[in-house]
Scaffold this active site. Structure first.
Site, short mmCIF file in Angstrom:
data_model
loop_
_atom_site.label_atom_id
_atom_site.label_comp_id
_atom_site.label_asym_id
_atom_site.label_seq_id
_atom_site.Cartn_x
_atom_site.Cartn_y
_atom_site.Cartn_z
CE LYS A 71 -1.33 36.94 -12.98
NZ LYS A 71 -1.88 35.75 -12.31
CB CYS B 158 1.44 35.44 -9.88
SG CYS B 158 1.95 33.71 -9.61
CD GLU C 25 -2.13 35.68 -8.55
OE1 GLU C 25 -1.27 34.77 -8.39
OE2 GLU C 25 -2.54 36.04 -9.67
N1 LIG Z 1 -1.07 32.85 -10.45
C1 LIG Z 1 -0.22 32.82 -11.43
O1 LIG Z 1 -0.06 33.74 -12.20
C2 LIG Z 1 0.58 31.57 -11.51
C3 LIG Z 1 1.82 31.69 -12.36
C4 LIG Z 1 2.54 30.40 -12.46
O2 LIG Z 1 2.30 29.48 -11.69
C5 LIG Z 1 3.57 30.26 -13.50
O3 LIG Z 1 4.04 29.14 -13.71
O4 LIG Z 1 3.91 31.26 -14.12
#
Ligand SMILES: NC(=O)CCC(=O)C(=O)O
Length: 296
Positions: free
Chosen positions: A129, A171, A52
């Site tokens: 996202k 993520c 990411e």
């Molecule tokens: N970059 C993100 O979306 C981090 C997501 C993350 O750390 C979580 O705990 O969920």
């Protein structure tokens, strides 16, 4: 409805995840990625995944500065990262899951976007996202992507010609089981998540979520993280990992820069589904069938 009779993964697929840390120099970030993509491709893989936000620091205050317009024919001055990804995929002759970078649309909105390229350098799909990373853990991680980013509004499933389909999330999208389940029910053999998890939630949730999405859906899950950078950078968790449909971790990194490799095997998907036939055991007489959700 795909099943193991009608293979969802048509043949073994060699995959690499590139775990790196990005810094403030966009050109250096792109150059680093290009070097690693060519290195991984030399190992004979067909699919390469990046993490990411690999062209910028992971910081809401910086995203606009690094954002680029997305198009199927990117201009290397206006969109140097997208142009470089397209060229890299072609040079390396691989399917390239281009991690994510900040994307700017015509109205000036910014998205956290993953672009996917074919080995010929064609833009196959893009995923914005969907679930923005807005959390506040007292004494731990606080982050609000929604301060500068807008969410995407579609589930992204991509056909990798000659192999089958994958689902893409970025993520925090990993936490939302619906996205994965819908992609798998649409026939995806793998769920791919370019990521930059964090050191507060990482130890508790990263492996658990990656393995769960694989087991829930009897598919491979592929989590490609940024590596850990020293403060004041955002504290990425690292630990890129590939889980098979039984929840076994078949490749894994630690905190630092690395490239991990795995071969995804149709037989492993078939055997897990034969052994534990959850898809035919669901109780749609009791609860709704979320996998029947229409993809627009
Ligand atoms: N970059 C993100 O979306 C981090 C997501 C993350 O750390 C979580 O705990 O969920």
């Amino acid at each position: 409805m795909p099943s193991f009779v009608n293979e969802i993964l048509q043949r073994p697929l060699q995959v690499a995840c590139i775990q790196i840390a990005s810094g403030p120099d966009k050109a250096a970030n792109i150059a680093q990625v290009r070097k690693k993509v060519l290195q991984a491709a030399a190992g004979g893989v067909s699919l390469i995944v990046l993490p990411e936000c690999f062209n910028s620091p992971y910081s809401t205050a910086r995203f606009r500065e690094y954002a680029e317009p997305l198009s199927s024919c990117p201009d290397s001055t206006e969109a140097p990262t997208f142009a470089a990804l397209q060229k890299m995929a072609q040079e390396a002759g691989v399917f390239l899951i281009g991690g994510s970078i900040p994307e700017r649309d015509q109205a000036g909105k910014i998205y956290n976007t993953c672009a996917v390229y074919s080995p010929e350098g064609k833009l196959l799909a893009s995923h914005r996202k969907m679930h923005l990373f807005d959390i506040d853990i007292p004494g731990g991680m606080s982050f609000r992507e929604s301060d500068t980013l807008s969410p995407g509004n579609k589930i992204t499933i991509v056909d990798l010609d000659g192999f089958g389909k994958i689902g893409i999330g970025i993520c925090y999208d990993l936490r939302f089981a619906e996205l994965s389940m819908i992609a798998a029910r649409e026939g995806a053999f793998g769920l791919i998540f370019p990521s930059a998890f964090n050191t507060t939630t990482g130890p508790l949730h990263w492996e658990l979520l990656g393995r769960s999405r694989a087991v829930d859906n009897q598919v491979y899950s592929i989590l490609c993280s940024q590596s850990r950078a020293p403060p004041p950078a955002y504290p990425s968790w690292g630990y890129s990992m590939i889980s098979d449909p039984m929840g076994r971790i078949v490749a894994g990194a630690k905190e630092s820069d690395d490239i991990i490799y795995a071969t995804l095997e149709p037989d492993v998907i078939r055997e897990s589904r034969q052994a534990i036939p959850i898809s035919s055991q669901r109780r749609y007489d009791v609860y709704p069938d979320i996998g029947a959700f229409p993809i627009v």
